[in-house]
Design a protein around this motif. Structure first.
Motif, PDB file in Angstrom:
ATOM      1  N   LEU A   9      -6.704   1.920   6.026  1.00 36.05           N
ATOM      2  CA  LEU A   9      -6.607   1.234   4.738  1.00 36.05           C
ATOM      3  C   LEU A   9      -7.642   0.123   4.612  1.00 36.05           C
ATOM      4  O   LEU A   9      -8.069  -0.219   3.506  1.00 36.05           O
ATOM      5  CB  LEU A   9      -5.200   0.658   4.556  1.00 36.05           C
ATOM      6  CG  LEU A   9      -4.098   1.666   4.219  1.00 36.05           C
ATOM      7  CD1 LEU A   9      -2.722   1.005   4.318  1.00 36.05           C
ATOM      8  CD2 LEU A   9      -4.311   2.262   2.832  1.00 36.05           C
ATOM      9  N   GLN A  54     -10.599   8.712  -3.629  1.00 35.28           N
ATOM     10  CA  GLN A  54     -10.115   7.345  -3.481  1.00 35.28           C
ATOM     11  C   GLN A  54      -8.967   7.235  -2.478  1.00 35.28           C
ATOM     12  O   GLN A  54      -8.613   6.126  -2.046  1.00 35.28           O
ATOM     13  CB  GLN A  54      -9.661   6.795  -4.843  1.00 35.28           C
ATOM     14  CG  GLN A  54      -8.306   7.304  -5.335  1.00 35.28           C
ATOM     15  CD  GLN A  54      -8.358   8.713  -5.933  1.00 35.28           C
ATOM     16  OE1 GLN A  54      -9.404   9.369  -5.915  1.00 35.28           O
ATOM     17  NE2 GLN A  54      -7.240   9.165  -6.482  1.00 35.28           N
ATOM     18  N   ILE A  55      -8.385   8.378  -2.093  1.00 36.87           N
ATOM     19  CA  ILE A  55      -7.262   8.369  -1.150  1.00 36.87           C
ATOM     20  C   ILE A  55      -7.794   8.470   0.278  1.00 36.87           C
ATOM     21  O   ILE A  55      -8.490   9.415   0.624  1.00 36.87           O
ATOM     22  CB  ILE A  55      -6.299   9.536  -1.430  1.00 36.87           C
ATOM     23  CG1 ILE A  55      -5.733   9.436  -2.849  1.00 36.87           C
ATOM     24  CG2 ILE A  55      -5.160   9.550  -0.410  1.00 36.87           C
ATOM     25  CD1 ILE A  55      -4.853  10.608  -3.237  1.00 36.87           C
ATOM     26  N   LYS A 101       0.848  -1.186   0.000  1.00 32.92           N
ATOM     27  CA  LYS A 101       0.000   0.000   0.000  1.00 32.92           C
ATOM     28  C   LYS A 101       0.888   1.241   0.000  1.00 32.92           C
ATOM     29  O   LYS A 101       1.847   1.335   0.763  1.00 32.92           O
ATOM     30  CB  LYS A 101      -0.921   0.008   1.223  1.00 32.92           C
ATOM     31  CG  LYS A 101      -1.953  -1.112   1.218  1.00 32.92           C
ATOM     32  CD  LYS A 101      -2.928  -0.966   0.062  1.00 32.92           C
ATOM     33  CE  LYS A 101      -4.036  -2.008   0.129  1.00 32.92           C
ATOM     34  NZ  LYS A 101      -4.978  -1.876  -1.013  1.00 32.92           N
ATOM     35  N   ASP A 141      -2.416   5.283  -1.792  1.00 29.40           N
ATOM     36  CA  ASP A 141      -3.651   4.700  -1.256  1.00 29.40           C
ATOM     37  C   ASP A 141      -4.108   5.472  -0.026  1.00 29.40           C
ATOM     38  O   ASP A 141      -5.303   5.510   0.280  1.00 29.40           O
ATOM     39  CB  ASP A 141      -3.415   3.233  -0.870  1.00 29.40           C
ATOM     40  CG  ASP A 141      -3.030   2.382  -2.062  1.00 29.40           C
ATOM     41  OD1 ASP A 141      -3.897   2.185  -2.938  1.00 29.40           O
ATOM     42  OD2 ASP A 141      -1.870   1.942  -2.127  1.00 29.40           O
ATOM     43  N   LYS A 181      -0.140   8.681  -6.863  1.00 25.94           N
ATOM     44  CA  LYS A 181      -1.294   7.791  -6.684  1.00 25.94           C
ATOM     45  C   LYS A 181      -1.208   6.956  -5.389  1.00 25.94           C
ATOM     46  O   LYS A 181      -1.194   5.734  -5.404  1.00 25.94           O
ATOM     47  CB  LYS A 181      -1.445   6.861  -7.888  1.00 25.94           C
ATOM     48  CG  LYS A 181      -1.643   7.612  -9.206  1.00 25.94           C
ATOM     49  CD  LYS A 181      -1.984   6.691 -10.336  1.00 25.94           C
ATOM     50  CE  LYS A 181      -2.097   7.456 -11.652  1.00 25.94           C
ATOM     51  NZ  LYS A 181      -3.045   8.586 -11.595  1.00 25.94           N
TER      52      LYS A 181
END
Length: 230
Positions: free
Chosen positions: A135, A91-92, A18, A65, A63
């Motif tokens: 996460l 999305q983060i 990740k 996570d 990009k």
């Protein structure tokens, strides 16, 4: 007839790590967090940013996570950055890491779009655990904050302090007042007009029940000192 050659079973590719973006205006803190997280087999730091503008650029290019974001950063208040992340890069996942008291800021972080809050005074083990919680799609806050949020939702909490009643922008200006910034300096830093700053000052004084301008400066300075974030 010769035996057919045996096909060796593939062990499979290792699970991908990740990717994490570190946002903090202190280089030593960024390097320390990077070292801690890179030691984990399932995590890797993909970028570091010392201010909000670089953070948003890296969010698009690296990009990640998850972003670990300090509340006090260069270029923009951390809460405002979290809101920007939430809108521009939903999305983060976001985990706030700060020296500020979680009872004042954790709920604000959650409202802004973050998923967790860890104080810098806690150990690296707590940080890593919170990173994995966020996460995994969970909320990472202490039991104390969790109880507070539930009480607020249920409408049962009555011990809200005057400072907690300030909006995010009012709290940001209140902090800057405590750090000795004048109206012009605050306006320049926040990219708003001096007139807007003065309007916020009036609202802050009303909510804190402080009669004079000098009284507000004194109160804000004492509050900053008590928070230990000078």
């Amino acid at each position: 007839m010769k035996n057919a050659p045996r096909i060796k079973a593939s062990a499979g590719a290792p699970p991908s790590k990740k990717r994490i973006l570190i946002v903090d205006d202190h280089a030593i803190m960024r390097d320390g967090l990077t070292e801690v997280l890179n030691r984990e087999p399932d995590l890797e730091v993909c970028g570091q940013a010392g201010d909000a503008f670089v953070a948003l650029e890296l969010a698009a290019s690296a990009k990640p996570d998850l972003a670990v974001v300090d509340i006090n950063i260069g270029g923009k208040n951390g809460l405002e950055l979290i809101k920007d992340f939430h809108v521009q890069h939903p999305q983060i996942a976001i985990l706030a890491l700060s020296a500020h008291d979680e009872t004042l800021y954790a709920e604000r972080v959650l409202r802004a779009g973050g998923s967790g809050y860890v104080m810098k005074s806690e150990g690296s083990g707590r940080l890593v655990a919170a990173v994995r919680q966020v996460l995994a799609g969970e909320i990472a806050v202490s039991a104390k904050v969790s109880a507070k949020v539930l009480s607020l939702v249920a409408g049962k909490r009555t011990d809200i302090s005057p400072v907690e009643r300030l909006t995010d922008r009012e709290l940001e200006i209140f902090q800057l007042i405590g750090h000795g910034r004048d109206t012009t300096g605050i306006a320049v830093q926040l990219h708003i007009s001096p007139k807007t700053v003065e309007a916020h000052r009036v609202h802050i004084r009303e909510k804190l029940q402080i009669a004079t301008h000098n009284g507000l400066i004194s109160f804000a300075a004492r509050w900053i000192e008590a928070q230990g974030t000078m």
